[in-house]
Write a protein that holds these residues in place. Structure first.
Motif, PDB file in Angstrom:
ATOM      1  N   GLU A 114       0.832  -1.204   0.000  1.00 31.91           N
ATOM      2  CA  GLU A 114       0.000   0.000   0.000  1.00 31.91           C
ATOM      3  C   GLU A 114       0.870   1.259   0.000  1.00 31.91           C
ATOM      4  OE1 GLU A 114      -3.979  -0.782   2.489  1.00 31.91           O
ATOM      5  OE2 GLU A 114      -2.217  -1.667   3.445  1.00 31.91           O
ATOM      6  N   ALA A 115       1.949   1.230   0.787  1.00 29.11           N
ATOM      7  CA  ALA A 115       2.843   2.390   0.852  1.00 29.11           C
ATOM      8  C   ALA A 115       3.531   2.618  -0.491  1.00 29.11           C
ATOM      9  CB  ALA A 115       3.873   2.195   1.958  1.00 29.11           C
ATOM     10  N   TYR A 116       3.979   1.539  -1.146  1.00 29.58           N
ATOM     11  CA  TYR A 116       4.555   1.690  -2.484  1.00 29.58           C
ATOM     12  C   TYR A 116       3.526   2.311  -3.433  1.00 29.58           C
ATOM     13  CZ  TYR A 116       8.936  -1.041  -2.022  1.00 29.58           C
ATOM     14  OH  TYR A 116      10.211  -1.477  -1.708  1.00 29.58           O
ATOM     15  N   ALA A 123       3.497  -6.385  -6.778  1.00 34.61           N
ATOM     16  CA  ALA A 123       4.055  -7.631  -6.257  1.00 34.61           C
ATOM     17  C   ALA A 123       3.610  -7.912  -4.826  1.00 34.61           C
ATOM     18  CB  ALA A 123       5.582  -7.578  -6.325  1.00 34.61           C
ATOM     19  N   ARG A 124       3.368  -6.876  -4.037  1.00 38.79           N
ATOM     20  CA  ARG A 124       3.047  -7.049  -2.610  1.00 38.79           C
ATOM     21  C   ARG A 124       1.542  -7.112  -2.332  1.00 38.79           C
ATOM     22  NH1 ARG A 124       7.510  -7.468   1.236  1.00 38.79           N
ATOM     23  NH2 ARG A 124       9.327  -6.585   0.173  1.00 38.79           N
ATOM     24  N   LEU A 125       0.746  -6.486  -3.181  1.00 39.69           N
ATOM     25  CA  LEU A 125      -0.682  -6.363  -2.873  1.00 39.69           C
ATOM     26  C   LEU A 125      -1.456  -7.612  -3.274  1.00 39.69           C
ATOM     27  CD1 LEU A 125      -1.280  -2.678  -4.019  1.00 39.69           C
ATOM     28  CD2 LEU A 125      -1.370  -3.539  -1.663  1.00 39.69           C
ATOM     29  N   ALA A 178     -14.741  -6.235   5.216  1.00 40.86           N
ATOM     30  CA  ALA A 178     -14.184  -5.175   6.057  1.00 40.86           C
ATOM     31  C   ALA A 178     -13.006  -4.462   5.410  1.00 40.86           C
ATOM     32  CB  ALA A 178     -13.752  -5.748   7.404  1.00 40.86           C
ATOM     33  N   ASP A 179     -12.352  -5.097   4.434  1.00 38.99           N
ATOM     34  CA  ASP A 179     -11.163  -4.508   3.814  1.00 38.99           C
ATOM     35  C   ASP A 179     -11.407  -3.969   2.413  1.00 38.99           C
ATOM     36  OD1 ASP A 179      -9.102  -4.690   5.770  1.00 38.99           O
ATOM     37  OD2 ASP A 179      -9.106  -6.864   5.508  1.00 38.99           O
ATOM     38  N   ARG A 180     -12.631  -4.024   1.935  1.00 44.56           N
ATOM     39  CA  ARG A 180     -12.906  -3.489   0.597  1.00 44.56           C
ATOM     40  C   ARG A 180     -12.707  -1.973   0.602  1.00 44.56           C
ATOM     41  NH1 ARG A 180     -18.343  -6.935  -1.084  1.00 44.56           N
ATOM     42  NH2 ARG A 180     -17.262  -8.928  -1.363  1.00 44.56           N
ATOM     43  N   GLY A 181     -12.029  -1.498  -0.389  1.00 45.23           N
ATOM     44  CA  GLY A 181     -11.640  -0.093  -0.451  1.00 45.23           C
ATOM     45  C   GLY A 181     -10.144   0.075  -0.345  1.00 45.23           C
ATOM     46  N   ARG A 182      -9.458  -0.935   0.180  1.00 46.96           N
ATOM     47  CA  ARG A 182      -8.004  -0.895   0.160  1.00 46.96           C
ATOM     48  C   ARG A 182      -7.507  -1.019  -1.283  1.00 46.96           C
ATOM     49  NH1 ARG A 182      -5.404  -1.209   4.841  1.00 46.96           N
ATOM     50  NH2 ARG A 182      -6.477  -2.013   6.678  1.00 46.96           N
ATOM     51  N   VAL A 183      -6.340  -0.461  -1.549  1.00 45.56           N
ATOM     52  CA  VAL A 183      -5.762  -0.675  -2.869  1.00 45.56           C
ATOM     53  C   VAL A 183      -5.377  -2.134  -3.003  1.00 45.56           C
ATOM     54  CG1 VAL A 183      -5.038   1.693  -3.211  1.00 45.56           C
ATOM     55  CG2 VAL A 183      -3.484   0.103  -2.066  1.00 45.56           C
ATOM     56  N   LYS A 225      -4.051  -5.395  -6.164  1.00 46.55           N
ATOM     57  CA  LYS A 225      -3.117  -5.631  -7.266  1.00 46.55           C
ATOM     58  C   LYS A 225      -3.556  -4.925  -8.546  1.00 46.55           C
ATOM     59  CE  LYS A 225      -1.283  -9.692  -7.146  1.00 46.55           C
ATOM     60  NZ  LYS A 225       0.097  -9.370  -6.693  1.00 46.55           N
ATOM     61  N   ALA A 226      -4.840  -5.005  -8.882  1.00 46.11           N
ATOM     62  CA  ALA A 226      -5.311  -4.377 -10.118  1.00 46.11           C
ATOM     63  C   ALA A 226      -5.170  -2.862 -10.059  1.00 46.11           C
ATOM     64  CB  ALA A 226      -6.772  -4.765 -10.378  1.00 46.11           C
ATOM     65  N   ALA A 227      -5.323  -2.261  -8.883  1.00 41.75           N
ATOM     66  CA  ALA A 227      -5.151  -0.811  -8.760  1.00 41.75           C
ATOM     67  C   ALA A 227      -3.721  -0.415  -9.103  1.00 41.75           C
ATOM     68  CB  ALA A 227      -5.504  -0.355  -7.345  1.00 41.75           C
ATOM     69  N   ALA A 228      -2.752  -1.208  -8.653  1.00 44.76           N
ATOM     70  CA  ALA A 228      -1.346  -0.910  -8.956  1.00 44.76           C
ATOM     71  C   ALA A 228      -1.067  -1.056 -10.450  1.00 44.76           C
ATOM     72  CB  ALA A 228      -0.432  -1.827  -8.151  1.00 44.76           C
ATOM     73  N   VAL A 229      -1.668  -2.068 -11.081  1.00 43.98           N
ATOM     74  CA  VAL A 229      -1.473  -2.272 -12.519  1.00 43.98           C
ATOM     75  C   VAL A 229      -2.119  -1.134 -13.307  1.00 43.98           C
ATOM     76  CG1 VAL A 229      -2.028  -3.773 -14.464  1.00 43.98           C
ATOM     77  CG2 VAL A 229      -1.266  -4.768 -12.300  1.00 43.98           C
ATOM     78  N   ALA A 230      -3.352  -0.758 -12.929  1.00 40.45           N
ATOM     79  CA  ALA A 230      -4.059   0.314 -13.637  1.00 40.45           C
ATOM     80  C   ALA A 230      -3.316   1.636 -13.525  1.00 40.45           C
ATOM     81  CB  ALA A 230      -5.475   0.449 -13.077  1.00 40.45           C
ATOM     82  N   MET A 231      -2.740   1.905 -12.342  1.00 42.75           N
ATOM     83  CA  MET A 231      -2.000   3.152 -12.188  1.00 42.75           C
ATOM     84  C   MET A 231      -0.732   3.140 -13.033  1.00 42.75           C
ATOM     85  SD  MET A 231      -2.854   5.923 -10.741  1.00 42.75           S
ATOM     86  CE  MET A 231      -4.044   5.399  -9.520  1.00 42.75           C
ATOM     87  N   GLN A 232      -0.170   1.955 -13.274  1.00 42.91           N
ATOM     88  CA  GLN A 232       0.954   1.862 -14.210  1.00 42.91           C
ATOM     89  C   GLN A 232       0.511   2.265 -15.610  1.00 42.91           C
ATOM     90  OE1 GLN A 232       3.189  -1.943 -13.972  1.00 42.91           O
ATOM     91  NE2 GLN A 232       2.272  -2.174 -11.928  1.00 42.91           N
TER      92      GLN A 232
END
Length: 551
Positions: free
Chosen positions: A136-138, A198-200, A209-214, A216-223
């Protein structure tokens, strides 16, 4: 300038429809004793989810920049209309200075989390939660770095950035160096987003309870977004295609119902099209949601007990762009995006023809975020949790999209066109048009990207229409470059009505939005970047430079 970035930890109490943001910090921790237990990681990362919706970012301030486009205009008086809205920036407009400070403060905090957890990982295997927090921090470091790079950098001069974990002996409070080109910033942004990927975990692995966290797909889309912006300077279009193709493998696809994307019901928040959002629950604290959807609503809410602020209003230019696809009766996107005089407005337990009683009239209102107002009186909707009650922070229940699959599909279509593969571009564009009930008549032309992005993503500031216009103006193919420059050098138009309290008998007219103190918009390529706030330049002791043109 040593304290250019702030490292202090802030423990936030944050109310949301998702429980992961509701965790109460278990005491105060010093930075030396942090990341000893999973709760430390949980508390450290939730700050970034909360801060996205603050007034200095997507609550309001960063959204004012879009008034330099012809998508929407300011519905209220603002002292920086003559500069921020006309591309004649000083860099010291309060929205710019507030957003700049927030972006770099948040990068500093993510730097601290990344370096701390990587240091711990040298000697101790991270727990599942700690590894997720590192991902998440990355992600957030890459995301805020992307905001900085796309707003303040160009090929000739990058933006300040440093990875704390790569500083020998540990970070020593030095100011981050200004990189020699923004392309170097994009290299590091992609590195962070790939580390996040790689981490998500995948979205589907999150419990309710955790929906809304970033994820794997969010990291790919932001790429995909980062590669598209990078392509302003170097050809990275094939990487855009690769990233969006991967999203399909990760289960992201178009939601069949355009309406459902802007639903105020929790069960409709997590469609297959969702990628990255600010989930808002409409509660009664300033941390219960993002203001933007509600500050677009009629100022003072027609006196019915809800304080819309009337600050962002659609232009006639936007309405006219939609009409290129035919009348509004058969255009889902138009009906869902722009409310025109006489359209039925379901509000406060009744339905009446929409009219605009604000002092600054534009003739239209954003229709994407109206579900929470419908189906009962204001009081009933507030009691049911659809609308907040704080007049100083008007919020509603909405999954406010920052990046959704449709955006990525258009980035891929743009990439295909630039790579000469018009056949695949036509498929992506027609998929969106089919969802909107429009003719699937794409010819795979670059100017279609301008039209489709404007109509599909209007009033979604996370998709950043202004950045699109600027990157096309600098390096786009001739047809889209011409459209972008035309918009960046013209005045937006608004609709006016002679009888504003009775929409059905109103006399209408179209006029230029002239409240710019007589200052015209002009374009030059250096304006792809905002100038830095003057205090940032002066306090850097000569280490930071403005892009030539702003000097």
């Amino acid at each position: 300038m040593k304290k250019f970035f702030i490292i202090a930890l802030v423990a936030l109490s944050f109310t949301s429809c998702t429980e992961f943001l509701d965790v109460t910090p278990e005491g105060n921790y010093s930075t030396n004793s942090y990341f000893q237990i999973d709760q430390h990681s949980i508390d450290a990362i939730k700050f970034f989810y909360a801060k996205l919706q603050t007034e200095s970012l997507y609550g309001r301030e960063i959204c004012w920049e879009q008034c330099a486009t012809n998508m929407y205009v300011s519905g209220r008086q603002r002292g920086y209309k003559a500069t921020l809205f006309t591309l004649n920036y000083t860099g010291d407009e309060s929205p710019l200075t507030d957003s700049f400070g927030a972006i770099y403060e948040h990068m500093s905090r993510t730097n601290w989390i990344v370096s701390s957890l990587l240091e711990k990982e040298k000697t101790t295997k991270l727990t599942e939660i700690e590894s997720r927090t590192l991902g998440e921090a990355y992600f957030f470091r890459g995301y805020y770095h992307l905001l900085a790079a796309s707003r303040y950098g160009d090929k000739s001069l990058g933006v300040p950035f440093i990875q704390w974990e790569k500083v020998e002996g540990g970070y020593n409070n030095q100011i981050p160096p200004q990189l020699e080109s923004v392309t170097k910033n994009y290299e590091l942004i992609i590195e962070d987003l790939q580390n996040a990927e790689a981490r998500l975990p995948r979205f589907e692995t999150y419990g309710e309870a955790d929906r809304g966290r970033v994820h794997k797909a969010a990291a790919v889309a932001m790429q995909a977004r980062a590669y598209a912006y990078w392509s302003t300077w170097e050809n990275k279009w094939s990487e855009v295609v690769t990233a969006v193709n991967k999203l399909t493998e990760l289960g992201r696809k178009l939601e069949p119902s355009y309406d459902k994307l802007f639903s105020c019901e929790f069960e409709n928040f997590w469609t297959d099209e969702y990628i990255f959002s600010i989930p808002c629950n409409g509660g009664n604290t300033s941390a219960a949601g993002c203001m933007f959807p509600c500050v677009c609503f009629n100022n003072k809410g027609y006196g019915k007990g809800f304080n819309g602020w009337g600050q962002f209003k659609p232009t006639y230019d936007l309405y006219e762009e939609f009409l290129k696809d035919g009348d509004r009766e058969h255009n889902v996107r138009l009906k869902r995006t722009v409310m025109a005089y006489g359209d039925p407005l379901d509000y406060d337990g009744t339905t009446f023809p929409f009219y605009d009683d604000d002092s600054d009239e534009a003739g239209f209102m954003c229709a994407k975020y109206l579900d929470a107002f419908a189906g009962g009186t204001v009081k009933e909707r507030q009691e049911a949790g659809y609308l907040g009650t704080d007049d100083n922070w008007p919020v509603q229940r909405i999954n406010y999209h920052m990046l959704r699959y449709a955006d990525c599909l258009l980035l891929r279509a743009e990439a295909y066109i630039n790579l000469g593969n018009t056949g695949e571009a036509i498929k992506d564009i027609n998929a969106l048009r089919a969802r909107a009930g429009l003719a699937q008549n794409s010819a795979g032309k670059i100017e279609e990207i301008y039209h489709e992005r404007m109509c599909e993503l209007a009033f979604e500031p996370g998709s950043d229409h202004l950045v699109d216009l600027k990157r096309w103006a600098v390096s786009g193919a001739a047809a889209i470059k011409a459209l972008a420059i035309k918009e960046l050098t013209s005045q937006p138009r608004v609709m006016t009505h002679a009888n504003r309290s009775d929409a059905l008998s109103a006399e209408t007219g179209v006029k230029e939005y002239t409240d710019y103190n007589g200052i015209a918009r002009t374009w030059a390529d250096y304006k792809i970047a905002f100038p830095y706030p003057s205090a940032v330049i002066s306090s850097s002791n000569g280490e930071y430079k403005q892009i030539e043109g702003w000097r």
